[in-house]
Design a protein around this motif. Structure first.
Motif, PDB file in Angstrom:
ATOM      1  N   LEU A 244      41.804 -40.599  54.305  1.00  0.00           N
ATOM      2  CA  LEU A 244      42.232 -39.949  53.064  1.00  0.00           C
ATOM      3  C   LEU A 244      42.716 -38.527  53.316  1.00  0.00           C
ATOM      4  CD1 LEU A 244      39.348 -41.150  50.703  1.00  0.00           C
ATOM      5  CD2 LEU A 244      41.734 -41.929  50.702  1.00  0.00           C
ATOM      6  N   PHE A 248      40.810 -36.289  50.123  1.00  0.00           N
ATOM      7  CA  PHE A 248      39.420 -36.669  49.845  1.00  0.00           C
ATOM      8  C   PHE A 248      38.759 -35.587  48.996  1.00  0.00           C
ATOM      9  CE2 PHE A 248      34.870 -36.734  51.246  1.00  0.00           C
ATOM     10  CZ  PHE A 248      34.529 -37.893  50.565  1.00  0.00           C
ATOM     11  N   ASP A 256      39.443 -46.466  47.063  1.00  0.00           N
ATOM     12  CA  ASP A 256      39.616 -45.996  48.441  1.00  0.00           C
ATOM     13  C   ASP A 256      39.224 -47.079  49.440  1.00  0.00           C
ATOM     14  OD1 ASP A 256      40.370 -43.496  47.453  1.00  0.00           O
ATOM     15  OD2 ASP A 256      38.296 -42.782  47.412  1.00  0.00           O
TER      16      ASP A 256
END
Length: 328
Positions: A244, A248, A256
């Motif tokens: 990510l 993130f 995710d």
């Protein structure tokens, strides 16, 4: 005539004593500063220039006495460029510190589990370090290869001097990682399921990020090796987080885990394409010599340790206990 000779000898003796006393006073005269002070000796600075710089700052009264001392001890004129910490000890002692190249030392620490982005951000704030990194071609600049630099910097504290370059520091870290990995690879368990040392480095980085207690590195390594051998997905959150990147936000969402990225080990089989952090030597050794266990699951207990399980049933019970806070 005898009186004249004695007078001359006496005068010579007095002159010698006075000269000796002045020499001693010069040698022992302190630098006129009250606290330790940083001073940079530029390349090409000679003894006379240094003396005049200090005189202009009021650190000493005159230069000629020290020029006389330098005539008696020519080694004092051998000045080495760099940043030095001067103290209120004698002028001569401070000059000898410069003669010996006793520069101020700074340190930079690469922390176990840091990723490349974090290391580069910390480099930017390192004091007195010439940040000459080319972020577009880091691997080529540091390792001479067009690969990813992630995982290749050995976690340790590196000392450097003023105006040393970031590339020289990171090259030392990369060389130490290369040596550590090569040595560990030679001593590996021959049954570990890695095609090469780089795959072991990838695994070591995952172990590093999953480990809360250093003592559990071998068991976590065993779980992941068992999963690879059983053709199971690794299903490890740190790889998802790495995939990510800066997107993130601190919380892994179901989306995710569903989205495909090369680092989503809930979706891909085997290892991600690169390491996800800088692994310690202990993590590398664990990856290459895992203990023989039947564990294929683990769950965090919340205190840094993990509960390890051999069956899905055991694992689900552990999840209820430590994640869902439910007990039977």
């Amino acid at each position: 005539m005898l009186k004249v000779i004695l007078s001359v000898l006496l005068l010579a003796l007095i002159t010698t004593l006075v000269g000796y006393q002045q020499l001693q006073a010069t040698i022992n005269s302190p630098l006129n500063i009250t606290t330790p002070t940083q001073f940079e000796v530029e390349k090409g600075t000679g003894f006379n220039k240094l003396c005049k710089q200090w005189q202009a700052k009021g650190w000493l009264n005159s230069c000629w006495r020290y020029q006389v001392v330098a005539k008696l001890d020519p080694t004092l004129t051998d000045l080495k460029a760099g940043l030095y910490e001067l103290t209120n000890t004698s002028v001569i002692n401070n000059i000898k510190k410069i003669n010996n190249g006793e520069q101020l030392s700074f340190s930079f620490t690469i922390i176990e589990g840091q990723n490349l982005r974090e290391v580069i951000a910390a480099i930017a704030n390192a004091p007195q370090l010439n940040n000459n990194l080319n972020t577009e071609q880091l691997a080529q600049q540091i390792r001479g290869e067009d690969t990813h630099l992630e995982g290749w910097l050995f976690p340790d504290t590196y000392h450097y001097h003023s105006n040393d370059t970031a590339t020289s520091l990171l090259k030392r870290a990369a060389e130490k990682m290369q040596q550590t990995l090569a040595q560990a690879w030679q001593q590996r368990d021959k049954n570990v399921p890695y095609k090469n040392a780089y795959e072991a480095l990838i695994m070591a980085s995952i172990i590093e990020k999953e480990t809360g207690l250093a003592s559990e590195r071998p068991l976590i390594a065993a779980v992941f090796v068992n999963r690879l051998n059983a053709n199971m997905r690794l299903q490890t959150d740190p790889t998802v987080i790495y995939g990510l990147g800066e997107g993130f936000d601190g919380d892994i969402k179901r989306k995710d885990l569903r989205d495909y990225t090369p680092y989503n080990t809930y979706r891909i089989k085997g290892l991600p394409p690169t390491p996800i952090a800088m692994p310690s030597k202990a993590a590398i050794l664990a990856a290459l010599n895992p203990p023989k266990t039947e564990y294929v699951y683990f769950v965090a207990k919340g205190d840094g340790s993990h509960q390890f399980s051999t069956t899905l049933k055991q694992h689900n019970a552990a999840v209820k206990t430590y994640i869902l806070n439910k007990t039977n």
